[in-house]
Design a protein around this motif. Sequence first.
Motif, PDB file in Angstrom:
ATOM      1  N   GLU A  35      -3.768 -87.506  17.038  1.00 15.08           N
ATOM      2  CA  GLU A  35      -4.278 -88.490  16.381  1.00 15.08           C
ATOM      3  C   GLU A  35      -4.870 -89.785  17.512  1.00 15.08           C
ATOM      4  O   GLU A  35      -5.879 -90.381  17.404  1.00 15.08           O
ATOM      5  CB  GLU A  35      -3.138 -89.431  15.417  1.00 15.08           C
ATOM      6  CG  GLU A  35      -2.706 -88.477  14.444  1.00 15.08           C
ATOM      7  CD  GLU A  35      -1.854 -89.265  13.253  1.00 15.08           C
ATOM      8  OE1 GLU A  35      -2.005 -90.488  13.117  1.00 15.08           O
ATOM      9  OE2 GLU A  35      -1.008 -88.553  13.092  1.00 15.08           O
ATOM     10  N   GLN A  42      -7.013 -80.151  10.752  1.00 15.30           N
ATOM     11  CA  GLN A  42      -8.335 -80.125  11.221  1.00 15.30           C
ATOM     12  C   GLN A  42      -8.687 -78.720  11.892  1.00 15.30           C
ATOM     13  O   GLN A  42      -9.736 -78.252  11.879  1.00 15.30           O
ATOM     14  CB  GLN A  42      -8.680 -81.388  12.220  1.00 15.30           C
ATOM     15  CG  GLN A  42      -8.962 -82.643  11.557  1.00 15.30           C
ATOM     16  CD  GLN A  42      -8.031 -82.900  10.456  1.00 15.30           C
ATOM     17  OE1 GLN A  42      -6.614 -83.089  10.741  1.00 15.30           O
ATOM     18  NE2 GLN A  42      -8.006 -83.663   9.405  1.00 15.30           N
ATOM     19  N   GLN A  73      -3.938 -80.849  18.214  1.00 11.55           N
ATOM     20  CA  GLN A  73      -4.814 -82.031  17.723  1.00 11.55           C
ATOM     21  C   GLN A  73      -4.141 -83.161  17.557  1.00 11.55           C
ATOM     22  O   GLN A  73      -2.860 -83.170  17.202  1.00 11.55           O
ATOM     23  CB  GLN A  73      -5.457 -81.816  16.100  1.00 11.55           C
ATOM     24  CG  GLN A  73      -4.226 -81.452  15.046  1.00 11.55           C
ATOM     25  CD  GLN A  73      -4.729 -81.588  13.912  1.00 11.55           C
ATOM     26  OE1 GLN A  73      -5.614 -80.624  13.376  1.00 11.55           O
ATOM     27  NE2 GLN A  73      -4.368 -82.799  13.152  1.00 11.55           N
ATOM     28  N   SER A 116      -8.674 -76.196   9.283  1.00  5.75           N
ATOM     29  CA  SER A 116      -9.992 -76.030   8.554  1.00  5.75           C
ATOM     30  C   SER A 116     -11.083 -75.466   9.556  1.00  5.75           C
ATOM     31  O   SER A 116     -12.129 -74.801   8.925  1.00  5.75           O
ATOM     32  CB  SER A 116     -10.323 -77.533   8.121  1.00  5.75           C
ATOM     33  OG  SER A 116      -9.461 -78.107   7.087  1.00  5.75           O
ATOM     34  N   ASP A 131      -7.268 -91.500  11.018  1.00  9.49           N
ATOM     35  CA  ASP A 131      -7.742 -91.869   9.457  1.00  9.49           C
ATOM     36  C   ASP A 131      -7.738 -90.413   8.703  1.00  9.49           C
ATOM     37  O   ASP A 131      -8.456 -90.188   7.667  1.00  9.49           O
ATOM     38  CB  ASP A 131      -8.992 -92.301   9.347  1.00  9.49           C
ATOM     39  CG  ASP A 131      -9.203 -93.764   9.931  1.00  9.49           C
ATOM     40  OD1 ASP A 131      -8.005 -94.410   9.869  1.00  9.49           O
ATOM     41  OD2 ASP A 131     -10.078 -94.277  10.325  1.00  9.49           O
ATOM     42  N   ILE A 132      -7.062 -89.442   9.207  1.00 11.14           N
ATOM     43  CA  ILE A 132      -6.993 -88.192   8.536  1.00 11.14           C
ATOM     44  C   ILE A 132      -6.145 -88.167   7.488  1.00 11.14           C
ATOM     45  O   ILE A 132      -5.200 -88.736   7.397  1.00 11.14           O
ATOM     46  CB  ILE A 132      -6.621 -87.071   9.717  1.00 11.14           C
ATOM     47  CG1 ILE A 132      -5.372 -87.575  10.000  1.00 11.14           C
ATOM     48  CG2 ILE A 132      -7.840 -86.925  10.895  1.00 11.14           C
ATOM     49  CD1 ILE A 132      -4.524 -86.195  11.229  1.00 11.14           C
ATOM     50  N   GLU A 133      -6.578 -87.391   6.536  1.00 15.33           N
ATOM     51  CA  GLU A 133      -5.629 -87.137   5.382  1.00 15.33           C
ATOM     52  C   GLU A 133      -4.268 -86.756   5.633  1.00 15.33           C
ATOM     53  O   GLU A 133      -4.163 -85.638   6.461  1.00 15.33           O
ATOM     54  CB  GLU A 133      -6.250 -86.474   4.272  1.00 15.33           C
ATOM     55  CG  GLU A 133      -5.321 -86.418   3.026  1.00 15.33           C
ATOM     56  CD  GLU A 133      -5.996 -85.385   1.933  1.00 15.33           C
ATOM     57  OE1 GLU A 133      -5.658 -85.325   0.694  1.00 15.33           O
ATOM     58  OE2 GLU A 133      -7.014 -84.772   2.016  1.00 15.33           O
ATOM     59  N   LYS A 134      -3.067 -87.149   5.119  1.00 18.52           N
ATOM     60  CA  LYS A 134      -1.995 -86.744   5.175  1.00 18.52           C
ATOM     61  C   LYS A 134      -1.285 -86.499   4.020  1.00 18.52           C
ATOM     62  O   LYS A 134      -0.701 -87.507   3.435  1.00 18.52           O
ATOM     63  CB  LYS A 134      -1.147 -87.574   6.191  1.00 18.52           C
ATOM     64  CG  LYS A 134      -1.634 -87.793   7.742  1.00 18.52           C
ATOM     65  CD  LYS A 134      -0.595 -88.508   8.516  1.00 18.52           C
ATOM     66  CE  LYS A 134      -1.429 -88.833   9.826  1.00 18.52           C
ATOM     67  NZ  LYS A 134      -0.539 -89.913  10.643  1.00 18.52           N
ATOM     68  N   VAL A 181      -8.509 -86.093  16.745  1.00 18.27           N
ATOM     69  CA  VAL A 181      -9.053 -86.260  15.546  1.00 18.27           C
ATOM     70  C   VAL A 181      -9.020 -87.401  14.758  1.00 18.27           C
ATOM     71  O   VAL A 181      -9.294 -87.810  13.811  1.00 18.27           O
ATOM     72  CB  VAL A 181      -8.157 -85.029  14.801  1.00 18.27           C
ATOM     73  CG1 VAL A 181      -8.353 -83.865  15.374  1.00 18.27           C
ATOM     74  CG2 VAL A 181      -6.741 -85.446  14.621  1.00 18.27           C
ATOM     75  N   HIS A 207      -0.171 -80.442  15.516  1.00 19.41           N
ATOM     76  CA  HIS A 207      -0.497 -81.657  15.400  1.00 19.41           C
ATOM     77  C   HIS A 207       0.535 -82.692  15.945  1.00 19.41           C
ATOM     78  O   HIS A 207       1.716 -82.440  15.968  1.00 19.41           O
ATOM     79  CB  HIS A 207      -0.489 -81.993  13.672  1.00 19.41           C
ATOM     80  CG  HIS A 207      -0.931 -83.523  13.606  1.00 19.41           C
ATOM     81  ND1 HIS A 207      -2.066 -83.829  13.273  1.00 19.41           N
ATOM     82  CD2 HIS A 207      -0.008 -84.528  13.492  1.00 19.41           C
ATOM     83  CE1 HIS A 207      -2.095 -85.280  13.087  1.00 19.41           C
ATOM     84  NE2 HIS A 207      -1.030 -85.680  12.989  1.00 19.41           N
TER      85      HIS A 207
END
Length: 262
Positions: free
Chosen positions: A208, A34, A206, A37, A237-240, A234, A173
């Motif tokens: 979770e 995140q 960031q 991006s 549900d973030i993509e891993k 963040v 992260h």
Amino acid sequence: MDKTYGSPQEAVADIGDGASLAVGGFGLCGNPMQLISALHDKGVSGLSVVSNNCGVDDWGLGILLADKRIAKMTSSYVGENKEFARQFLTGELEVELTPQGTLAEKLRAGGCGIAAFYTLAGVGTQVAEGGLPQKYNADGSVAKASEAKETREINGTTYVLEDSITTDFGLVHALKGDTHGNLVFDRSARNFNPLAAMAGRVTIAQVEELVQPGELDPDSIHLPGVYVQRVVAVGKDIEKRIEKLTVQKPSPTPPPQSQKEA
């Protein structure tokens, strides 16, 4: 003491062109996607990035690389990123390849205020003797090669002197973090994220799950908040990319009891 920011965009707002970054992640594990991006959307360029690898073509640091935002990578390996290899071999990208353990210690030492250290890794190779290509010309000739490093014999063994690394910013992260910046990492995501956090003069994490001070067990904290200046939640549900759903096949249905008796 509250270090929280409202969004990844807000947290990276002051990262400008030409900044140096230490970025956590190990392969496709623990990437601060995140934050990456948000930095990509911001449009910065000319970045010097220190990270174990450079993601893949469409993920992690690979999205910055694909748009020519990175001028130099300091990494352990090229990995599965074809664009990384292409840019390096065509002279579009400067690359300083560093043994993985040495890279980890360079980041840790930088965070601890250690200027340099001696190591066995690389003695007797181009890592120590110099001449390792760092940038090519378009015709394939070497435009820039590594310089020889100082070596020293200690107790009969030769070591090479490696400089530590500090960067303008660190991007990491974490699984959990509190508002003071204390962090907990998940499994392999702990490999390089704590080290990148230590090396950054301003480190952005960031997380979770964001909790209040005192909610983390002090014995479970992997990185103290003294190394972290900004925290942004963040969500879970973030993509891993490292995680893949696997489903066990059902066991064969046993035959009816009457068939068994027959």
